[in-house]
Design a protein around this motif. Structure first.
Motif, PDB file in Angstrom:
ATOM      1  N   SER A 163       3.865   8.484 -18.059  1.00 50.71           N
ATOM      2  CA  SER A 163       3.174   9.787 -18.083  1.00 50.71           C
ATOM      3  C   SER A 163       1.605   9.613 -18.487  1.00 50.71           C
ATOM      4  O   SER A 163       1.511   9.013 -20.048  1.00 50.71           O
ATOM      5  CB  SER A 163       3.847  10.853 -18.845  1.00 50.71           C
ATOM      6  OG  SER A 163       3.051  12.263 -18.806  1.00 50.71           O
ATOM      7  N   THR A 206       6.517   8.384 -12.131  1.00 48.83           N
ATOM      8  CA  THR A 206       5.138   8.386 -12.474  1.00 48.83           C
ATOM      9  C   THR A 206       4.017   8.976 -11.503  1.00 48.83           C
ATOM     10  O   THR A 206       4.598   9.632 -10.686  1.00 48.83           O
ATOM     11  CB  THR A 206       4.352   6.839 -12.740  1.00 48.83           C
ATOM     12  OG1 THR A 206       3.145   6.953 -13.365  1.00 48.83           O
ATOM     13  CG2 THR A 206       4.203   6.492 -11.399  1.00 48.83           C
ATOM     14  N   HIS A 211      -0.636   5.185 -12.461  1.00 49.16           N
ATOM     15  CA  HIS A 211       0.221   4.686 -11.518  1.00 49.16           C
ATOM     16  C   HIS A 211      -0.083   3.268 -11.112  1.00 49.16           C
ATOM     17  O   HIS A 211       0.773   2.342 -11.081  1.00 49.16           O
ATOM     18  CB  HIS A 211      -0.378   5.425 -10.038  1.00 49.16           C
ATOM     19  CG  HIS A 211       0.327   4.798  -8.726  1.00 49.16           C
ATOM     20  ND1 HIS A 211       1.402   5.426  -8.340  1.00 49.16           N
ATOM     21  CD2 HIS A 211      -0.272   3.890  -7.999  1.00 49.16           C
ATOM     22  CE1 HIS A 211       1.714   4.692  -7.128  1.00 49.16           C
ATOM     23  NE2 HIS A 211       0.752   3.867  -6.974  1.00 49.16           N
ATOM     24  N   THR A 214       1.742   1.542 -13.817  1.00 48.93           N
ATOM     25  CA  THR A 214       3.377   1.421 -13.766  1.00 48.93           C
ATOM     26  C   THR A 214       3.299   0.158 -12.671  1.00 48.93           C
ATOM     27  O   THR A 214       4.325  -0.584 -13.113  1.00 48.93           O
ATOM     28  CB  THR A 214       3.573   2.595 -13.117  1.00 48.93           C
ATOM     29  OG1 THR A 214       3.504   3.690 -14.119  1.00 48.93           O
ATOM     30  CG2 THR A 214       5.157   2.334 -12.839  1.00 48.93           C
TER      31      THR A 214
END
Length: 241
Positions: free
Chosen positions: A11, A115, A130, A133
């Motif tokens: 997050s 995400t 993003h 991730t």
């Protein structure tokens, strides 16, 4: 290696996981999955309007409040949580933070990563979350990276719905029925009211609209609340239905 299903949520800010994936988190936890949330920042500068409106508020005071809110919300949803405190507006993820995230992935071996979308023109912090991730997922999969640790498998990355889906190119591919856990999500959203209370009604209404869409796509009539997700990678199967 974990002996239960594992979900890892990355997050950008400390409230994002509640608004956008609170139902998915609660549903997964109730079904026995281990769910962990990594908040890259507290959202202390750009996403804490209500807190900054209080007289005498300081940056550390906002961080402390956001930590407390998110910790309570995660607990209600059934998730553990950690904060990297990387700052926001803009978010910056250095190599040390990337290594830490890789370590968490290798420790928890998530089956699913949740995400943000790849391109949010309103909030570039979400884009970086993003990309971070995907980058750390790639590193965590590499057998030659820290060979003594178990590499991550082919974890699916589900992108949760942004605030302005049309502008972000968000296309729902999964409408998740969160009706059984919506009361929990509602309580978790109320926890975040100190900084962004105006979003509680918005995401309640969004869940209702997605519930209507779920029913139109074959969900039972009892489905009243849903969350939307977009897959990053193909799913694999041996039949069409």
């Amino acid at each position: 290696m974990p002996d239960t299903q594992s979900v890892l949520v990355i997050s950008a800010h400390s409230a994002d996981f509640v608004w956008r994936a609170g139902g998915a988190i609660a549903l997964s936890a109730q079904r026995g999955a281990s769910v962990h949330v990594l908040c890259l920042s507290f959202g202390e500068r750009g996403e804490s309007q209500g807190l900054w409106a209080k007289e005498g508020m300081t940056l550390q005071g906002v961080k402390d409040a956001r930590r407390a809110e998110a910790t309570e919300a995660a607990g209600l949803l059934g998730a553990s949580i950690d904060f990297l405190d990387l700052g926001d507006y803009p978010l910056r993820v250095d190599e040390a933070a990337q290594d830490r995230i890789v370590g968490v992935m290798r420790e928890r071996l998530p089956d699913v990563l949740l995400t943000h979308v790849a391109n949010d023109p309103y909030n570039r912090d979400h884009n970086l979350a993003h990309e971070t991730t995907l980058l750390t997922r790639m590193v965590a999969q590499a057998h030659g990276h820290d060979p003594g640790a178990t590499p991550l498998g082919a974890a699916q990355v589900l992108q949760f719905e942004p605030h302005q889906p049309e502008v972000c190119g968000f296309v729902p591919e999964l409408l998740l029925d969160i009706t059984p856990v919506f009361e929990l999500k509602s309580k978790a959203m109320q926890c975040m009211g100190g900084g962004q209370g105006h979003l509680v009604d918005y995401y309640t209404q969004l869940g209702t609209r997605r519930g209507v869409q779920a029913r139109r796509n074959g969900a039972p009539k009892g489905v009243t609340q849903a969350e939307a997700f977009q897959r990053t990678f193909p799913t694999v199967g041996d039949q069409l239905w």
